[in-house]
Each structure stands twice: as C-alpha cells, then as structure tokens.
Design a protein around this motif. Structure first.
Motif, PDB file in Angstrom:
ATOM      1  N   ASP A  14     -30.681  36.074   1.800  1.00  0.00           N
ATOM      2  CA  ASP A  14     -29.474  36.445   1.059  1.00  0.00           C
ATOM      3  C   ASP A  14     -28.898  35.239   0.325  1.00  0.00           C
ATOM      4  OD1 ASP A  14     -29.670  39.060   1.904  1.00  0.00           O
ATOM      5  OD2 ASP A  14     -28.267  38.820   3.577  1.00  0.00           O
ATOM      6  N   ASP A  15     -28.947  34.063   0.961  1.00  0.00           N
ATOM      7  CA  ASP A  15     -28.434  32.860   0.307  1.00  0.00           C
ATOM      8  C   ASP A  15     -29.210  32.567  -0.973  1.00  0.00           C
ATOM      9  OD1 ASP A  15     -26.536  32.450   2.240  1.00  0.00           O
ATOM     10  OD2 ASP A  15     -27.029  30.327   2.510  1.00  0.00           O
ATOM     11  N   ALA A  96     -27.745  27.564   0.141  1.00  0.00           N
ATOM     12  CA  ALA A  96     -27.396  26.555   1.138  1.00  0.00           C
ATOM     13  C   ALA A  96     -28.274  26.646   2.364  1.00  0.00           C
ATOM     14  CB  ALA A  96     -25.927  26.707   1.550  1.00  0.00           C
ATOM     15  N   ARG A  97     -28.678  27.859   2.715  1.00  0.00           N
ATOM     16  CA  ARG A  97     -29.567  28.043   3.858  1.00  0.00           C
ATOM     17  C   ARG A  97     -30.571  29.120   3.530  1.00  0.00           C
ATOM     18  NH1 ARG A  97     -28.887  25.137   7.749  1.00  0.00           N
ATOM     19  NH2 ARG A  97     -30.548  26.205   8.848  1.00  0.00           N
ATOM     20  N   GLY A  98     -31.802  28.910   3.910  1.00  0.00           N
ATOM     21  CA  GLY A  98     -32.826  29.921   3.727  1.00  0.00           C
ATOM     22  C   GLY A  98     -33.319  30.416   5.063  1.00  0.00           C
ATOM     23  N   HIS A  99     -34.470  30.983   5.076  1.00  0.00           N
ATOM     24  CA  HIS A  99     -35.062  31.424   6.329  1.00  0.00           C
ATOM     25  C   HIS A  99     -35.426  30.225   7.187  1.00  0.00           C
ATOM     26  CE1 HIS A  99     -35.097  35.626   5.508  1.00  0.00           C
ATOM     27  NE2 HIS A  99     -35.850  35.508   4.425  1.00  0.00           N
ATOM     28  N   GLY A 100     -35.302  30.415   8.488  1.00  0.00           N
ATOM     29  CA  GLY A 100     -35.707  29.362   9.403  1.00  0.00           C
ATOM     30  C   GLY A 100     -34.575  28.422   9.777  1.00  0.00           C
ATOM     31  N   GLY A 101     -33.341  28.669   9.278  1.00  0.00           N
ATOM     32  CA  GLY A 101     -32.222  27.805   9.622  1.00  0.00           C
ATOM     33  C   GLY A 101     -31.723  28.088  11.029  1.00  0.00           C
ATOM     34  N   PHE A 102     -30.945  27.152  11.573  1.00  0.00           N
ATOM     35  CA  PHE A 102     -30.458  27.302  12.935  1.00  0.00           C
ATOM     36  C   PHE A 102     -29.019  27.797  12.967  1.00  0.00           C
ATOM     37  CE2 PHE A 102     -33.961  24.342  13.257  1.00  0.00           C
ATOM     38  CZ  PHE A 102     -34.662  24.872  14.320  1.00  0.00           C
ATOM     39  N   THR A 103     -28.091  27.070  12.324  1.00  0.00           N
ATOM     40  CA  THR A 103     -26.694  27.484  12.350  1.00  0.00           C
ATOM     41  C   THR A 103     -26.099  27.279  10.974  1.00  0.00           C
ATOM     42  OG1 THR A 103     -25.774  25.305  12.868  1.00  0.00           O
ATOM     43  CG2 THR A 103     -26.512  26.643  14.739  1.00  0.00           C
ATOM     44  N   VAL A 122     -28.983  19.187  -9.026  1.00  0.00           N
ATOM     45  CA  VAL A 122     -29.254  20.247  -8.060  1.00  0.00           C
ATOM     46  C   VAL A 122     -27.949  20.945  -7.728  1.00  0.00           C
ATOM     47  CG1 VAL A 122     -30.092  20.792  -5.740  1.00  0.00           C
ATOM     48  CG2 VAL A 122     -31.220  19.014  -7.087  1.00  0.00           C
ATOM     49  N   VAL A 123     -27.931  22.273  -7.845  1.00  0.00           N
ATOM     50  CA  VAL A 123     -26.755  23.061  -7.475  1.00  0.00           C
ATOM     51  C   VAL A 123     -27.089  23.829  -6.208  1.00  0.00           C
ATOM     52  CG1 VAL A 123     -25.159  24.899  -8.137  1.00  0.00           C
ATOM     53  CG2 VAL A 123     -25.971  23.265  -9.857  1.00  0.00           C
ATOM     54  N   VAL A 124     -26.261  23.659  -5.194  1.00  0.00           N
ATOM     55  CA  VAL A 124     -26.432  24.360  -3.927  1.00  0.00           C
ATOM     56  C   VAL A 124     -25.340  25.417  -3.828  1.00  0.00           C
ATOM     57  CG1 VAL A 124     -26.473  24.161  -1.414  1.00  0.00           C
ATOM     58  CG2 VAL A 124     -27.473  22.354  -2.831  1.00  0.00           C
ATOM     59  N   VAL A 125     -25.758  26.673  -3.698  1.00  0.00           N
ATOM     60  CA  VAL A 125     -24.833  27.809  -3.663  1.00  0.00           C
ATOM     61  C   VAL A 125     -24.683  28.256  -2.223  1.00  0.00           C
ATOM     62  CG1 VAL A 125     -24.382  30.153  -4.485  1.00  0.00           C
ATOM     63  CG2 VAL A 125     -25.534  28.501  -5.976  1.00  0.00           C
ATOM     64  N   ARG A 126     -23.460  28.286  -1.743  1.00  0.00           N
ATOM     65  CA  ARG A 126     -23.207  28.625  -0.346  1.00  0.00           C
ATOM     66  C   ARG A 126     -23.135  30.139  -0.148  1.00  0.00           C
ATOM     67  NH1 ARG A 126     -22.615  24.407   2.559  1.00  0.00           N
ATOM     68  NH2 ARG A 126     -22.054  25.740   4.299  1.00  0.00           N
ATOM     69  N   ARG A 127     -22.911  30.541   1.111  1.00  0.00           N
ATOM     70  CA  ARG A 127     -22.929  31.958   1.460  1.00  0.00           C
ATOM     71  C   ARG A 127     -21.824  32.757   0.779  1.00  0.00           C
ATOM     72  NH1 ARG A 127     -26.108  33.823   5.425  1.00  0.00           N
ATOM     73  NH2 ARG A 127     -27.225  32.306   6.713  1.00  0.00           N
ATOM     74  N   SER A 128     -20.659  32.136   0.568  1.00  0.00           N
ATOM     75  CA  SER A 128     -19.568  32.867  -0.075  1.00  0.00           C
ATOM     76  C   SER A 128     -19.971  33.249  -1.496  1.00  0.00           C
ATOM     77  CB  SER A 128     -18.295  32.017  -0.105  1.00  0.00           C
ATOM     78  OG  SER A 128     -18.539  30.783  -0.746  1.00  0.00           O
ATOM     79  N   ILE A 129     -19.429  34.360  -1.989  1.00  0.00           N
ATOM     80  CA  ILE A 129     -19.762  34.828  -3.329  1.00  0.00           C
ATOM     81  C   ILE A 129     -19.160  33.875  -4.354  1.00  0.00           C
ATOM     82  CG2 ILE A 129     -19.572  36.713  -4.966  1.00  0.00           C
ATOM     83  CD1 ILE A 129     -21.308  37.354  -2.567  1.00  0.00           C
ATOM     84  N   PRO A 130     -19.970  33.257  -5.207  1.00  0.00           N
ATOM     85  CA  PRO A 130     -19.421  32.353  -6.223  1.00  0.00           C
ATOM     86  C   PRO A 130     -18.484  33.085  -7.169  1.00  0.00           C
ATOM     87  CG  PRO A 130     -21.795  32.074  -6.013  1.00  0.00           C
ATOM     88  CD  PRO A 130     -21.433  33.310  -5.245  1.00  0.00           C
TER      89      PRO A 130
END
Length: 271
Positions: A14-15, A96-103, A122-130
């Motif tokens: 989803d991220d 920000a996180r893909g598959h295989g992350g821990f927390t 590099v742009v890192v998009v977090r879980r919250s909706i931009p």
C-alpha cells in the motif's frame, strides 16, 4: 518532455501504491515519462511482480490519462538497481515501508539506503495520504547541500503554485556555535534571520511568482521541520548539512525527518 524519467518503486505494498500516485502527479507536472520499477530478487515471485506493476500502471493511467507510463520488472538487488537507475532519473519516489518491514517506527531499509546514496533527489512518501494543498517546506542551514535543497524547493513550489516556507532552526549545540562562542539568543536570532534572507535572495528574484515565508526558530531542526510539515504537501531537506562527516552517510536532520515527518520528504544531494 525530458528524456530523464520520474521513477517510482513498486513492490505491491500500500505504501508503494501511495508513492506511485504521488509520482504520477509529479511526472505530469514535469511533463516527464513515469517509469514504474519493481526489482525482483526472488524468481518464484515473478508472476506476482508482473501483476503488481500492471496494477500500479492501471492506477497511474486512471489518475492521469495522458501520461506516458513504462512498467518494468528488473531482476537483482532492489537497492543496487534503484541506485543504478538514479543516475539517469529526474527523481526517485519510494514508499516509506514496503513488504518485509518490521514496525512503523522504522523506515524501510530500501528507502533509507536509496535516500542515502542516490544520484538524484529521492522522495519518500509515508503512509498518510499526501495532500495537494499546503506549503512546500524546506530546511536550510547555509550549507551547499541545503542550497541545492532550496533550489529544488523553489522549483517544486513554482510547479504547484504553493507557498514556500523556508525554515532554519538553531540551538546552542547547533550550527552557529563555531561563529558565536557564547551566543546571545537575540543576537543569534538576528544573525540567522539575516542569513536566511541572504540564502533566498537570488532564488526569490528568479521565481517572483513563488510566495515565500522565512521562519527562524530557536529549536532542534528535526522537531521544527517535523512540526512545520504537519500541513505541508512536501518537505525538502539536503542530504547533509553542516557538521557532517562523509557524504556516504545520511545527515542526522535528513534521517530524523524521514522517520518522523508526516508528509512526503524529498532528500536532495549535491550533483
């Protein structure tokens, strides 16, 4: 249209899909080709990989029907392949996180490694909706790295017709202690305000359409930038600021906001 694409990393999470949507809008604004790249290091997942990039491509064309989208599955190590591609890209966009992350407290290993070493922003998009509203916020400190970040932020604000907030934070153990051994807070505040105005002067002339607001805070930079980013559409930081050791390592401020800022974060390094 430029030959250098915007590249979005895909892994089926989803991220990553949020990052793809952000990259789609950015590619459209830049009139750039969008490349959806899934780097597969497990041959047993080949079918899943193809399905993931096709799903992402459908989301892109539904969002921006006129955009040129290239879907690709590459074999290899994700970090190594993304870094190789960064040499020929305008920008890399990652979740920000893909598959295989821990927390959720830890930034994904791929995103961190790519933000540390990539040749392009590099742009890192977090879980919250931009959000597509709010200002572009950029952190500055007078270093060469922050100057490049400031240029990137002005360009981003111009493309989105957004207000630009130029923020410099200082504290007693921070950047100005070498210049002012026993700093008086009021004197430091005035000096930093003057410095910020000088840092932005030329770019304000080059981008007269961009509304700018300069903010100087007596606060830790990570806390100040994280708070400023709460209502922002994008936070921009340099790869390394003052006091860094080697360009191989991500600066403490960049690393801190990548972990804590709620909005997409652009990490910009020197060419």
């Amino acid at each position: 249209m430029t030959d250098r694409p915007v590249i979005a990393g895909v892994d089926g999470s989803d991220d990553a899909l949020k990052a793809v949507r952000w990259a789609t809008s950015e590619a459209a604004r830049r009139h750039a080709r969008l490349t959806l790249l899934l780097v597969n290091d497990d041959p047993a997942r080949a079918e899943y990989a193809q399905q993931a990039v096709q799903k992402a491509a459908r989301a892109c064309t539904a969002q921006e029907p006129g955009i040129e989208v290239v879907s690709e599955v590459a074999e290899g190590h994700p970090v190594e392949e993304l870094l190789r591609r960064s040499e020929h890209a305008q920008m890399l966009v990652l979740g920000a996180r893909g598959h295989g992350g821990f927390t959720d407290a830890l930034l994904g290993g791929v995103s961190t490694a790519v933000a540390t070493h990539a040749a392009c922003p590099v742009v890192v998009v977090r879980r919250s909706i931009p959000t597509s509203v709010g200002p572009v916020v950029v952190g500055v400190d007078g270093s060469a790295s922050s100057t490049r970040a400031l240029e990137f932020a002005f360009e981003s604000a111009a493309r989105t017709s957004a207000e630009l907030v130029v923020l410099q934070a200082w504290h007693e153990e921070g950047l100005l202690t070498e210049l002012i051994p026993a700093p008086d807070p009021e004197q430091v505040q005035r000096e930093v305000e003057r410095s910020v105005t000088e840092q932005t002067a030329q770019l304000r002339e080059q981008h007269p359409q961009v509304r700018t607001r300069e903010v100087v805070l007596h606060e830790h930079p990570v806390a100040a930038l994280t708070n400023a980013a709460r209502d922002a559409r994008l936070l921009v930081v340099g790869h390394r600021g003052r006091g860094g050791f080697e360009t191989l390592f991500l600066g403490s401020v960049a690393s801190g906001v990548l972990h804590h800022a709620p909005c997409p974060v652009a990490v910009v390094r020197m060419p």
